[in-house]
Write a protein that holds these residues in place. Sequence first.
Motif, PDB file in Angstrom:
ATOM      1  N   ALA A   1       0.864  -0.976   0.220  1.00  0.00           N
ATOM      2  CA  ALA A   1      -0.071  -0.010  -0.107  1.00  0.00           C
ATOM      3  C   ALA A   1       0.809   1.288   0.099  1.00  0.00           C
ATOM      4  N   GLY A   2       0.612   2.240  -0.796  1.00  0.00           N
ATOM      5  CA  GLY A   2       1.054   3.525  -0.758  1.00  0.00           C
ATOM      6  C   GLY A   2      -0.223   4.673  -0.509  1.00  0.00           C
ATOM      7  N   PRO A   3       0.173   5.906  -0.306  1.00  0.00           N
ATOM      8  CA  PRO A   3      -0.550   6.948  -0.143  1.00  0.00           C
ATOM      9  C   PRO A   3      -1.669   6.984  -1.109  1.00  0.00           C
ATOM     10  N   SER A   4      -1.907   6.286  -2.418  1.00  0.00           N
ATOM     11  CA  SER A   4      -2.883   6.688  -3.051  1.00  0.00           C
ATOM     12  C   SER A   4      -3.277   5.321  -3.892  1.00  0.00           C
ATOM     13  N   ALA A   5      -2.477   4.336  -3.449  1.00  0.00           N
ATOM     14  CA  ALA A   5      -2.961   2.885  -4.282  1.00  0.00           C
ATOM     15  C   ALA A   5      -2.570   1.881  -3.408  1.00  0.00           C
ATOM     16  N   LYS A   6      -3.206   0.968  -3.477  1.00  0.00           N
ATOM     17  CA  LYS A   6      -2.990  -0.599  -2.830  1.00  0.00           C
ATOM     18  C   LYS A   6      -2.966  -1.516  -3.826  1.00  0.00           C
ATOM     19  N   VAL A   7      -2.035  -2.220  -4.016  1.00  0.00           N
ATOM     20  CA  VAL A   7      -1.632  -3.259  -5.116  1.00  0.00           C
ATOM     21  C   VAL A   7      -1.502  -4.704  -4.352  1.00  0.00           C
ATOM     22  N   ARG A   8      -2.359  -5.516  -4.918  1.00  0.00           N
ATOM     23  CA  ARG A   8      -2.436  -6.908  -4.691  1.00  0.00           C
ATOM     24  C   ARG A   8      -1.426  -7.583  -5.267  1.00  0.00           C
ATOM     25  N   ILE A   9      -0.675  -8.525  -4.473  1.00  0.00           N
ATOM     26  CA  ILE A   9       0.371  -9.228  -5.282  1.00  0.00           C
ATOM     27  C   ILE A   9       0.013 -10.709  -5.125  1.00  0.00           C
ATOM     28  N   ARG A  10      -0.102 -11.514  -6.302  1.00  0.00           N
ATOM     29  CA  ARG A  10      -0.358 -12.763  -6.019  1.00  0.00           C
ATOM     30  C   ARG A  10       0.754 -13.458  -6.865  1.00  0.00           C
ATOM     31  N   ILE A  11       1.295 -14.350  -6.177  1.00  0.00           N
ATOM     32  CA  ILE A  11       2.425 -15.209  -6.718  1.00  0.00           C
ATOM     33  C   ILE A  11       1.805 -16.570  -7.070  1.00  0.00           C
ATOM     34  N   PHE A  12       2.222 -16.733  -8.506  1.00  0.00           N
ATOM     35  CA  PHE A  12       1.956 -18.327  -9.068  1.00  0.00           C
ATOM     36  C   PHE A  12       3.310 -18.889  -9.244  1.00  0.00           C
ATOM     37  N   ASP A  13       3.350 -20.054  -8.538  1.00  0.00           N
ATOM     38  CA  ASP A  13       4.473 -21.006  -8.755  1.00  0.00           C
ATOM     39  C   ASP A  13       4.125 -22.069  -9.735  1.00  0.00           C
ATOM     40  N   ILE A  14       4.560 -22.098 -10.901  1.00  0.00           N
ATOM     41  CA  ILE A  14       4.358 -22.955 -12.023  1.00  0.00           C
ATOM     42  C   ILE A  14       5.584 -23.927 -12.190  1.00  0.00           C
ATOM     43  N   PRO A  15       5.286 -25.232 -12.669  1.00  0.00           N
ATOM     44  CA  PRO A  15       6.454 -25.861 -13.134  1.00  0.00           C
ATOM     45  C   PRO A  15       7.342 -25.446 -13.972  1.00  0.00           C
ATOM     46  N   CYS A  16       8.456 -25.627 -14.018  1.00  0.00           N
ATOM     47  CA  CYS A  16       9.529 -25.035 -14.939  1.00  0.00           C
ATOM     48  C   CYS A  16       9.283 -25.570 -16.417  1.00  0.00           C
ATOM     49  N   VAL A  17       9.293 -24.694 -17.429  1.00  0.00           N
ATOM     50  CA  VAL A  17       8.986 -25.101 -18.679  1.00  0.00           C
ATOM     51  C   VAL A  17      10.111 -24.430 -19.550  1.00  0.00           C
ATOM     52  N   GLN A  18      11.019 -25.239 -20.253  1.00  0.00           N
ATOM     53  CA  GLN A  18      12.290 -24.669 -20.794  1.00  0.00           C
ATOM     54  C   GLN A  18      12.181 -23.243 -21.482  1.00  0.00           C
ATOM     55  N   GLY A  19      10.963 -23.413 -22.177  1.00  0.00           N
ATOM     56  CA  GLY A  19      10.907 -22.251 -23.171  1.00  0.00           C
ATOM     57  C   GLY A  19      10.609 -20.799 -22.405  1.00  0.00           C
ATOM     58  N   GLU A  20       9.951 -21.131 -21.645  1.00  0.00           N
ATOM     59  CA  GLU A  20       9.459 -19.864 -20.565  1.00  0.00           C
ATOM     60  C   GLU A  20      10.632 -19.390 -19.797  1.00  0.00           C
ATOM     61  N   ALA A  21      11.559 -20.252 -19.310  1.00  0.00           N
ATOM     62  CA  ALA A  21      12.338 -19.691 -18.384  1.00  0.00           C
ATOM     63  C   ALA A  21      13.592 -19.180 -19.394  1.00  0.00           C
ATOM     64  N   ASP A  22      13.866 -19.828 -20.392  1.00  0.00           N
ATOM     65  CA  ASP A  22      14.736 -19.394 -21.310  1.00  0.00           C
ATOM     66  C   ASP A  22      14.342 -17.954 -21.952  1.00  0.00           C
ATOM     67  N   LYS A  23      13.133 -17.510 -22.398  1.00  0.00           N
ATOM     68  CA  LYS A  23      12.664 -16.210 -22.492  1.00  0.00           C
ATOM     69  C   LYS A  23      12.904 -15.291 -21.671  1.00  0.00           C
ATOM     70  N   GLU A  24      12.705 -15.515 -20.400  1.00  0.00           N
ATOM     71  CA  GLU A  24      12.843 -14.693 -18.928  1.00  0.00           C
ATOM     72  C   GLU A  24      14.317 -14.299 -19.136  1.00  0.00           C
ATOM     73  N   ASP A  25      15.300 -15.641 -19.334  1.00  0.00           N
ATOM     74  CA  ASP A  25      16.646 -14.954 -19.062  1.00  0.00           C
ATOM     75  C   ASP A  25      17.375 -14.177 -20.197  1.00  0.00           C
ATOM     76  N   SER A  26      16.658 -14.304 -21.599  1.00  0.00           N
ATOM     77  CA  SER A  26      17.049 -13.370 -22.419  1.00  0.00           C
ATOM     78  C   SER A  26      16.397 -12.017 -22.302  1.00  0.00           C
ATOM     79  N   LYS A  27      15.377 -12.016 -21.676  1.00  0.00           N
ATOM     80  CA  LYS A  27      15.092 -10.462 -21.256  1.00  0.00           C
ATOM     81  C   LYS A  27      15.950  -9.855 -20.271  1.00  0.00           C
ATOM     82  N   ALA A  28      16.327 -10.567 -19.494  1.00  0.00           N
ATOM     83  CA  ALA A  28      17.500  -9.983 -18.526  1.00  0.00           C
ATOM     84  C   ALA A  28      18.682  -9.812 -18.971  1.00  0.00           C
ATOM     85  N   ALA A  29      19.128 -10.300 -19.957  1.00  0.00           N
ATOM     86  CA  ALA A  29      20.485 -10.167 -20.848  1.00  0.00           C
ATOM     87  C   ALA A  29      20.531  -8.791 -21.335  1.00  0.00           C
TER      88      ALA A  29
END
Length: 163
Positions: A135-163
């Motif tokens: 929560a901040g002074p003018s907004a409140k944000v709900r954080i939801r964490i979804f833990d999914i099994p590793c799918v190689q293509g999705e993990a690779d996609k995130e690794d390439s974004k970070a580089a």
Amino acid sequence: MQPSRVGTVALIITRLKDGDMKTDNPLLIEKISDDREIELFEAAVEAGETSPLGMVYEFRDRKTKEEDEFGNYVEELLSQPFIKTDIQKHAVDWLKSKIRMEQFQKTEREATEIIAQYAFRLFLENPDRLDFFLAGPSAKVRIRIFDIPCVQGEADKEDSKAA
């Protein structure tokens, strides 16, 4: 003063095995702040989809394609030499609105990134926190964490974004 807006940011994480140590290392692979995309992702997870993020990416691609097609139509209308002025005005108003929406979406993406990084650090400190509020002074944000099994293509996609 009570926050006036409650948004949701969904963090999609997966776990990678860490070589010899055999420990699970959480990896943040996606951040979603669009309510429709979150609902679509949730439905895909509940339906047992093997790649629920794929459904979100397909939705985004379809939406982008539709917006581009409509934008091309408006541009074509504006290029017609004998178009009525009221149609021209509506087309120009639409273009101005589209520019404002793109600026808003860019700001929202930047805010989502900052919120997601902070929330992910909080999750790493306490992995039991899967649904919480920031929560901040003018907004409140709900954080939801979804833990999914590793799918190689999705993990690779995130690794390439970070580089």
